[in-house]
Design a protein around this motif. Sequence first.
Motif, short mmCIF file in Angstrom:
data_model
loop_
_atom_site.label_atom_id
_atom_site.label_comp_id
_atom_site.label_asym_id
_atom_site.label_seq_id
_atom_site.Cartn_x
_atom_site.Cartn_y
_atom_site.Cartn_z
N LEU A 308 50.05 -33.11 28.06
CA LEU A 308 49.08 -32.86 28.18
C LEU A 308 48.50 -33.86 27.34
CD1 LEU A 308 45.86 -30.64 27.79
CD2 LEU A 308 46.97 -30.90 24.97
N ALA A 309 47.87 -34.60 28.09
CA ALA A 309 46.58 -35.91 28.22
C ALA A 309 46.04 -35.58 26.91
CB ALA A 309 45.66 -36.54 28.79
N PRO A 310 46.16 -36.91 26.04
CA PRO A 310 44.74 -36.88 24.72
C PRO A 310 42.95 -36.46 25.17
CG PRO A 310 45.11 -39.61 25.10
CD PRO A 310 45.74 -37.92 25.92
N ASP A 311 42.22 -36.34 26.12
CA ASP A 311 41.35 -36.73 27.02
C ASP A 311 41.01 -35.82 27.93
OD1 ASP A 311 38.68 -37.29 26.19
OD2 ASP A 311 38.59 -39.28 26.45
N ALA A 317 43.66 -27.61 28.25
CA ALA A 317 44.54 -27.35 27.27
C ALA A 317 45.14 -25.67 26.75
CB ALA A 317 43.75 -28.27 25.90
N TRP A 320 47.64 -25.27 29.30
CA TRP A 320 48.78 -25.71 29.27
C TRP A 320 49.19 -24.52 27.87
CZ3 TRP A 320 49.39 -27.47 23.54
CH2 TRP A 320 50.96 -29.00 23.83
N ILE A 324 52.80 -22.44 28.39
CA ILE A 324 54.26 -22.83 27.14
C ILE A 324 54.29 -21.13 26.80
CG2 ILE A 324 53.91 -23.60 25.45
CD1 ILE A 324 52.76 -25.92 25.30
N GLU B 93 53.33 -29.01 18.79
CA GLU B 93 51.71 -29.07 19.96
C GLU B 93 50.86 -28.52 19.68
OE1 GLU B 93 55.99 -28.21 23.23
OE2 GLU B 93 55.17 -26.38 22.13
N ARG B 96 49.07 -31.06 19.54
CA ARG B 96 48.35 -31.73 20.51
C ARG B 96 47.69 -31.17 20.86
NH1 ARG B 96 54.60 -32.84 22.21
NH2 ARG B 96 54.18 -34.65 21.20
N LEU B 97 47.44 -29.60 20.68
CA LEU B 97 46.07 -29.15 21.41
C LEU B 97 45.58 -28.75 20.63
CD1 LEU B 97 45.23 -26.12 23.08
CD2 LEU B 97 45.93 -24.42 20.91
N ARG B 100 43.64 -32.07 21.45
CA ARG B 100 42.55 -31.83 22.96
C ARG B 100 41.55 -31.21 22.85
NH1 ARG B 100 43.93 -32.89 28.02
NH2 ARG B 100 42.63 -32.39 29.50
#
Lengths: 573, 242
Positions: A308-311, A317, A320, A324, B93, B96-97, B100
């Motif tokens: 997952l790219a930060p932007d 998101a 993603w 999962i 995770e 990270r979520l 974003r």
Amino acid sequence: MVGAFLYLTVCAFKNRLRRRLQRLREPRYVIGLVIGLLYFYYFFFRRSARRSTSADVSAIAAIAGPLQFLGSLFLMAAAVIAWVWPAGRPPLPFTRPEVQFLFTAPVTRRQLVHYMLWRSQVAILIASAIATLFLRPGSLAGGWTLMVGLWVVLMTVRLHLMGVALRRLSLASHGASGFARQWLPLAVVLGAVGVLAGTVISARPALASLADGEAVFRELQRLAGQGAAAVVLWPFRALVRLPAAASAAAFWPALPSALGLLALNYLWVLRSDAAFEEASAEHAEQQAHTRAAPRAVVKGTAATPFTLAPDGPPETAILWKNLILIGRYLSLRTVLRLLPLVVVFGVLARNAAAGGAAAFIGAMSLPLAAMAVLVGPQMMRNDLRQDLARLPLLKTWPMRGSTLVRGEVLAPTVVVTGVAWLFLLVAAVVGAGLRPGALETIASGAPRASLFAAAFVLAPAVILSQVVAQNGLAVLFPAWVSVGTSRARGIDAMGQRLLMLAGMLLTLLVSLVPGAIAAAAFAFLAYQVTGMVLILLPAVVAALVVAGECWLAVECLGRVLDRTDPSAVEATE
Amino acid sequence: MIDVQHLTKTYGSFKAVDEFCFRVDPGEVVGLIGPNGAGKTSTLRCIVGIQSPSAGTISVGGHDIVNAPVEAKRLLAFMADEPQLFEYLTVMEHLRLTARLYRVRDAEARARDLLAELQLTGKEQALPAELSRGMKQKVAIACGLLHEPKALLFDEPLTGLDPLGIRHMKETIVARGRRGAAVIVSSHLLHLVEEICTRIVIIDHGRKVADATLAELKAHPELAAAGSSLEQIFLTATAGEP
């Protein structure tokens, strides 16, 4: 104490009913209820009203014998499994509040058993009533005998299973001596199975000489009604005779023996000395934990589907996150659940295939692709159907409702499309195995490659429209849709699901109409201009129209979601 | 930073919050206290956009939570009393979520710092099922703090934490206030409110009954007789004790 238990049972039932009635303050639920009542009226009452009573009585009488034979075998199988195969549940599955209130109260074990029997009455009575409606006896007399008969059978089965579990628990608590004493009931059960098996084996030559399956069935039925087999099956047959009675005249003679069996099981349960409290309390804790985190057992922390790219857009998101979810829960058991479907389709496809492994796989892939497109969106629930249970958290995220819905519908669409494309690809590659003319019936003379390309284009659109419809129902009728991982139980929940399924299918059909019209118009115009029958381009037009509709639907659903109060989304019971 | 004006929240015919007004400026740590059912959680849920106000306005950093929810929520963090985690995502995770969703740059470095601050180092790959309740609470708080929110709302932040965790949590809340965030702490633990809050708002039956610093409350003519402890003041203000 009986008064207190009755009070608790009645209050629990009454309050659950009141809670559901309170939903009717909202017009959308009133509409849903009206549709549900109409459905029940047409499928249960209207159809049964058309049938004649005399015809029903004679029809039931004609099948009473086979019904009793099969029913008694089924009940015996259930009893054998209960004895041989220990159940995971405790004999008395109390809830956590029941453990808290009743186990600490001055209540005897016997009284607790009585409470559980009281509590189970609601479910057994509802199940008996609904089964009676389903079976639709032709008259009121037929209705009550069937319902009473079903109640006696269900109650006896419940008591017997409870008794078996209590007996097992009691023997386990006696250590080695208890284990040693367990051989006796097991020997009786296995002996009964042996009697039936011996009867069939000894009659094998005669059975082998019979002409067809129906004759074999009749012979087996005759054998079960005589000698040692008849003795072994008597208790089960005595029970089944009651609901299978075609008339009141057949019902009354069957009643004493069935009630006698019920009473025997009741006394057996009451005489049990098993200390079930610890097992019940442990089970209640586990259940409470499972409800709080229904899928606490995650299959390891496998690699994420992508980094997952930060932007970037928030929809990615959510995609993603939901991808999962699939990876972490896909277990061998999930795969095994799909196995019967695959086998059925495989057998059907094998019959249709010309022969050879490639032909078999090719013929099997097309129906599997169709199944993925039509059934996949209902099975794949890694979207709002899961996440609405966490609506308070989702509402704190800095995004509009439409963004959230868009992100949520992506994961199931991507996964199901991937599966459908895989099957389509296999069918296209080994297409030589398809029965000649199978595809040509869809569009005569069209090149096979064009048809597959059109299917590739249409599949994601059809899948997306279904996923959006499913999520739409969850957003619009949150209290009627199973939200999260647990499922509501009971007949009313089943009725709700039927209603939701009908609504989903209707929404799907309506959503596909504009796309089909646009595609047909485009194909007609193209034919007028070029004189060619186009397949792929109209499919692209149809897919684009459906995708556009989905976009609009997501925008509307987002607005509804923005206004949805989390309290409207209740946890499944 | 947080401006609540004439907030009213009704559930059917029941009025949970009634014409409630208060504001929290940057750097303030406001304690929101009240008896059970006073309307604290409803107020917090309205401020963060979980529920819609029945009447009144709420703005966060000048953004109306109803008309500009995305802009307002970007400045907010809400730490609920019951940590809400996805059981299939690991600790890292989750972070990270969150990074974003809130468009946090250099999220990895910040996440590591937060995990260290909240004693979660080494738990990066753990799933919620493998964590204690207190650790789950810390994960939820780490997610809330990741985007450096300008307004923080804590609902019973000490629930499930061990003594060391309680101490660190208090330090975390105070540190955020000192860094200029507007903080609301809703709790029944009056000693916590007394210790870390710069101002106290008391709510009862959905209405504001007091809004002042502890010193001002002690000096208030109607509450002075209650004594010097916040507990006595609270009981008098909410008429829990004559």
